[in-house]
Scaffold this active site. Sequence first.
Site, PDB file in Angstrom:
ATOM      1  N   VAL A  10     -38.397   2.010  75.712  1.00  0.00           N
ATOM      2  CA  VAL A  10     -39.809   1.878  76.075  1.00  0.00           C
ATOM      3  C   VAL A  10     -40.514   0.927  75.125  1.00  0.00           C
ATOM      4  CG1 VAL A  10     -41.997   3.105  76.353  1.00  0.00           C
ATOM      5  CG2 VAL A  10     -39.882   4.179  77.081  1.00  0.00           C
ATOM      6  N   GLY A  11     -40.229   1.066  73.840  1.00  0.00           N
ATOM      7  CA  GLY A  11     -40.904   0.215  72.856  1.00  0.00           C
ATOM      8  C   GLY A  11     -40.199   0.258  71.522  1.00  0.00           C
ATOM      9  N   SER A  14     -42.188  -1.303  63.766  1.00  0.00           N
ATOM     10  CA  SER A  14     -41.684  -1.364  62.400  1.00  0.00           C
ATOM     11  C   SER A  14     -41.203  -0.011  61.887  1.00  0.00           C
ATOM     12  CB  SER A  14     -42.779  -1.907  61.479  1.00  0.00           C
ATOM     13  OG  SER A  14     -43.935  -1.087  61.550  1.00  0.00           O
ATOM     14  N   VAL A  18     -38.775   3.873  70.668  1.00  0.00           N
ATOM     15  CA  VAL A  18     -39.063   4.922  71.659  1.00  0.00           C
ATOM     16  C   VAL A  18     -38.182   4.686  72.878  1.00  0.00           C
ATOM     17  CG1 VAL A  18     -40.788   5.958  73.163  1.00  0.00           C
ATOM     18  CG2 VAL A  18     -41.416   5.237  70.867  1.00  0.00           C
ATOM     19  N   ASP A 125     -56.591   5.543  64.462  1.00  0.00           N
ATOM     20  CA  ASP A 125     -55.918   4.440  65.157  1.00  0.00           C
ATOM     21  C   ASP A 125     -56.176   4.513  66.661  1.00  0.00           C
ATOM     22  OD1 ASP A 125     -54.498   2.107  65.207  1.00  0.00           O
ATOM     23  OD2 ASP A 125     -52.517   3.056  65.183  1.00  0.00           O
TER      24      ASP A 125
END
Length: 461
Positions: A10-11, A14, A18, A125
Amino acid sequence: MEMYETLGKVGEGSYGTVMKCKHKSTGQIVAIKIFYEKPEKSVNKIATREIKFLKQFHHENLVTLIEVFKQKKKIHLVFEFIDHTVLDELQHYCHGLESRRLRKYLFQILRAIEYLHNNNIIHRDIKPENILVSQSGIAKVCDFGFARTLAAPGDIYTDYVATRWYRAPELVLKDTSYGKPVDVWALGCVIIEMATGSPHLPSSSDLDLLYKIVLKVGNLTPHLQNIFFKNPIFAGMVLPQVQHPNNARKKYPKLNGLLADIVDACLQIDPGERLSCTDLLHYEYFTRDGFIEKFLPELRAKLLQEAKVNSFIKSKDNSKENELMKDERKTMFTNALETEKEKKPKEIKVTVIKVRGGKGDTSELKKTECEGRHCHQDATENVRALSQNAKPTASDLPNPASPITNSNDGKDVPQAEGYRMMPPINLTNTNMMVANPNSNLFHPNPRARWRGGSLMSAVTK
């Protein structure tokens, strides 16, 4: 990971990767965040912090942590899988979200942040990548790697936080006495982006961001100006003085008038003048035309539907576990019988009893000859009865709140409390769509030139 089938990435960021996975027994689709094995303490710190907050706080508009385990010295966090993020939608709707959809999302995001703030937690965030949206339109705030408990008066924060574009001026200037208003500022930036399709303060450096804040939002307060002049990083730099309109609707002409009022309440240079999430939820933007009264039942119905699916999946999973337990008990019982037989060899004794008429001889003989066979039949019936009546007790079932021990290093990893299985999603578009030009949600968008390769930071840093 033996229980999960990997479906794709998925991603990646750093701090980790995922993966989209499927539970082999239940078919449940999940997102597993795998933290990199690094010598720096920061990775474990971020992972531990996220686990801590997601175990402690539960809200329908916060992402659900299903379980935690450690494998090959890497921490794995298993989350409910949700179709996409607000950023994904902005890639598709390049001029902003439709007004009704926008209002529903904002209402849920504010509820989530309000819940955190009421528990003295600041997220630090908030950005489009960190707001997940399910197929049914439920918005959930995710990624608690930078979340912090609100400091006591006089305490300071030292961590680097917030993605630059959504960073409040006090964060840019590294004022360590910030608090809940940093989330409110970030939300104001997100609202403009959701409404227009374009980031409000895209910037390449802290100085660039400060310049745009002064240009688009307002001049620094005397306190912040003092910090600016004392910071050696900004030595010799001068910020412009800009005259801004007092009317929020003139200041943000691209926004709906009522929405502009909310944005103006969020984007105040002085943190003390920014409104709380509770106050923002009572703004006319949400209270007019009976929106809250109409939407809350709709939201509850969607949540109830998801909960029903969750219960079905959990029940399905438990029934399979029960069957496995029954089979295991049956095998153990049968093995025990066989072992007992080996220890005690079968002895058949035949006794002839003479009874008048001769019938007694035959019947008694049959009974004695079948003695060994009766023993075997009784054992079979006992096994059948056990398999039918065996019901696992609470002590038999695995306790999801108990720590999981890593066989490699023997260390315990905290497990998520209140194990809740989320519904499998019939996925058509995933977060992978952002990086995939062939995706249905891929759309030429000037926002992409600002984002570059960082679109996957919704789930990793």
